[in-house]
Design an enzyme around this catalytic site. Structure first.
Site, PDB file in Angstrom:
ATOM      1  N   SER A 105       0.838  -1.196   0.000  1.00  0.00           N
ATOM      2  CA  SER A 105       0.000   0.000   0.000  1.00  0.00           C
ATOM      3  C   SER A 105       0.867   1.237   0.000  1.00  0.00           C
ATOM      4  O   SER A 105       1.978   1.229   0.538  1.00  0.00           O
ATOM      5  CB  SER A 105      -0.881   0.018   1.241  1.00  0.00           C
ATOM      6  OG  SER A 105      -0.045   0.159   2.378  1.00  0.00           O
ATOM      7  N   LYS A 106       0.311   2.292  -0.586  1.00  0.00           N
ATOM      8  CA  LYS A 106       1.141   3.476  -0.761  1.00  0.00           C
ATOM      9  C   LYS A 106       1.430   4.180   0.557  1.00  0.00           C
ATOM     10  O   LYS A 106       2.310   5.018   0.623  1.00  0.00           O
ATOM     11  CB  LYS A 106       0.540   4.421  -1.790  1.00  0.00           C
ATOM     12  CG  LYS A 106      -0.766   5.047  -1.425  1.00  0.00           C
ATOM     13  CD  LYS A 106      -1.162   6.004  -2.547  1.00  0.00           C
ATOM     14  CE  LYS A 106      -2.563   6.521  -2.314  1.00  0.00           C
ATOM     15  NZ  LYS A 106      -3.159   7.095  -3.497  1.00  0.00           N
ATOM     16  N   ARG A 107       0.698   3.823   1.582  1.00  0.00           N
ATOM     17  CA  ARG A 107       1.010   4.425   2.884  1.00  0.00           C
ATOM     18  C   ARG A 107       2.316   3.870   3.440  1.00  0.00           C
ATOM     19  O   ARG A 107       2.934   4.472   4.297  1.00  0.00           O
ATOM     20  CB  ARG A 107      -0.118   4.158   3.873  1.00  0.00           C
ATOM     21  CG  ARG A 107      -1.346   4.956   3.498  1.00  0.00           C
ATOM     22  CD  ARG A 107      -2.069   5.494   4.692  1.00  0.00           C
ATOM     23  NE  ARG A 107      -3.106   6.404   4.235  1.00  0.00           N
ATOM     24  CZ  ARG A 107      -4.183   6.713   4.919  1.00  0.00           C
ATOM     25  NH1 ARG A 107      -4.373   6.178   6.092  1.00  0.00           N
ATOM     26  NH2 ARG A 107      -5.055   7.560   4.440  1.00  0.00           N
TER      27      ARG A 107
ATOM     28  N   ASN B  51       4.732   2.007   1.275  1.00  0.00           N
ATOM     29  CA  ASN B  51       5.717   1.807   0.222  1.00  0.00           C
ATOM     30  C   ASN B  51       5.269   2.616  -0.982  1.00  0.00           C
ATOM     31  O   ASN B  51       4.079   2.626  -1.269  1.00  0.00           O
ATOM     32  CB  ASN B  51       5.662   0.329  -0.204  1.00  0.00           C
ATOM     33  CG  ASN B  51       6.968  -0.388   0.014  1.00  0.00           C
ATOM     34  OD1 ASN B  51       8.038   0.197  -0.132  1.00  0.00           O
ATOM     35  ND2 ASN B  51       6.881  -1.648   0.348  1.00  0.00           N
TER      36      ASN B  51
END
Ligand code: GLU
Length: 493
Positions: A253-255, A257
């Site tokens: 997840s962009k939170r 990575n």
């Protein structure tokens, strides 16, 4: 023998995701290994969230990686159009066919009624699902109501008991109980199909023989399988690919990575190394070598070598592999790649207007503008000490701004300023109170060029990355804080 045809079917709703490239790579290798074709189809039936910019970014990112498709919206092909929004006329016929055969039915239930049913089911601790209210309407009544212009959707019927066996080339037979399936909406009230109908119809009409898709779709496989059965179509062979994970094993997840392919491009990764790393996600060469090219991967490809344990997408490992690739480049190519990365005239022209007035000799350029050629910047907590604000307030402000910027689609100075201003005002502050926090996060320096210009030039990927690093340095929100802060974020909508 039929030709193998695979596809990638991304929805153009955000940044081009590494997960899309990963699934595309395996579909490409599978097709090529069998001398078949690889197709790109754009699934943009969600009109609100889909955009042409996002679609273009997907094309660009996949091409940058070296992934090419034989048919697609931009290259054409005999089974077009390859954009679902341009195939609107096709789906209704199939939806009507299902209704006529008794496998689907028009549903006139209002949102209020559905909410109420859901609330009652939840109160009884049941899985919320459609209660079949409209399934029993007579054909005449349904037709009359449709003719009178009453808003409706079309839902598919699903068995209420027993199990569906999903044949997965990797897992064998996966059994999923039917009572977990809802009576899925196939056509929305706006006359557009949902993913389920459009995906099945298109895979069939485009002659797709093998579908390799992410594991997150496995739970809904029975609905697709049922649709093939209702239509009497041969079902493609299925492969549910293991999901990419963060180093802590949670879903990538962009939170946690960076997930956008453009981030890796901007950070100065080589596309060959990136593709090589994606090929190592759950898959290995027969001789276990770590470094291999796309051509080598295709040559040795065997889907059975995919292992189901969730592959970890780890920035450090990727950087290591990139280093291997970099060091083996002929030095001329190395120099050319660096030049193309950020020492190119277009990028320098963006920076020049902001530095020309601030230096006396060219040799002062590097100390002033070095941050335009960096990924992260060196940070110290002391840079974030603020005369008016407490440390926790600083953390909150940076986190709120980062969350808002993560959702920002049109990346320009005005939009960025508006977000910072909005967050500042929400916290009873002025823009000028908050800018001294943004400045060090982005530049890592006490003085440099205007930070808003710098953010526009650096672009969303690097700007967000740097803000995230600042938040991490100062202390990411605890679970409790995350909850509270997300409420504040919701107020900022
Ligand atoms: N549009 C879906 C997605 O965005 C396609 C999934 C599939 O491959 O069926 O992932």
């Amino acid at each position: 023998m039929t030709t193998v045809r695979t596809r990638i079917a991304p929805s153009p709703t955000g940044d081009p995701h590494v997960g899309t490239a990963y699934i595309a790579l395996f579909n490409l290798c599978f097709a090529r290994q069998h001398g078949g074709q690889f197709i790109l189809r754009i699934e943009d039936t969600d009109q609100l969230r889909s955009s042409r910019e996002s679609e273009q970014q997907i094309f660009d990112a996949l091409r940058w990686l070296g992934i090419e498709w034989d048919e697609g919206p931009d290259v054409g092909g005999p089974h077009g159009p390859y954009r679902q929004s341009e195939r609107g006329h096709i789906y209704k016929k199939y939806s009507d066919e299902l209704v006529a055969k008794g496998h689907a039915f028009p549903c006139f239930c209002s949102a209020e009624r559905l909410d109420q049913v859901r609330a009652e089911q939840q109160a009884r601790k049941e899985t919320p699902r459609y209660d079949g209210h409209c399934m029993h309407l007579s054909a005449e009544e349904a037709e009359q109501r449709i003719a009178a212009g009453e808003s409706h959707v079309v839902r598919m019927k699903v068995p209420s008991e027993g199990v569906c066996v999903v044949p997965d080339l990797l897992r064998g037979a996966v059994e999923i109980p039917w009572d977990r399936m809802d009576m899925q909406v196939l056509m929305k009230a706006d006359g557009l199909p949902t993913y389920f109908l459009a995906n099945v119809v298109d895979d069939h009409l485009m002659g797709i023989t093998h579908v390799l898709r992410g594991e997150e779709w496995l739970p809904s496989a029975p609905k697709l399988i049922k649709l093939y059965e209702y239509f009497g179509w041969e079902q493609p062979q299925l492969v549910y690919m293991p999901l990419l994970r963060n180093p802590d094993k949670s879903k990538l997840s962009k939170r946690k990575n960076p997930t956008s392919i453009t981030f890796y491009e901007r950070m100065g990764f080589l596309p060959e190394a990136m593709l090589n790393y994606l090929g190592r996600m759950g898959w290995s060469m027969p001789d276990e070598r770590e470094k291999f090219s796309l051509a080598e991967m295709i040559e040795h490809f065997d889907i059975q070598r995919v292992s189901l344990g969730g592959p970890i997408f780890d920035l450090e490992k990727l950087s290591w592999l990139n280093g291997q690739w970099l060091r083996e480049l002929p030095v001329e190519r190395f120099a050319a790649e660096v030049q193309q990365w950020a020492l190119n005239p277009q990028y320098l022209m963006k920076i020049a207007p902001h530095v020309q007035g601030r230096i006396e000799t060219f040799s002062q350029l590097a100390p002033l503008a070095g941050m335009f050629f960096m990924g992260g910047v060196p940070l110290q907590a002391s840079l974030f000490e603020h005369k008016k604000l407490q440390a926790d307030q600083v953390r909150l402000l940076l986190q709120l701004i980062l969350w808002k910027l993560e959702a920002l689609r049109q990346w320009n100075k005005d939009k960025i300023t508006a977000i910072i201003q909005q967050v500042a005002e929400h916290q009873g502050l002025k823009l000028r109170d908050v800018m001294p926090l943004i400045f060090p996060a982005i530049t890592g320096q006490a003085s440099s060029v205007s930070v808003l210009d710098a953010m526009e030039i650096l672009g969303p990927d690097l700007s967000r990355f740097r803000l995230r690093q600042a938040v991490e340095l100062l202390g990411s929100p605890s679970k409790k804080e995350s909850k509270e802060w997300e409420k504040l974020l919701a107020e900022l909508k």
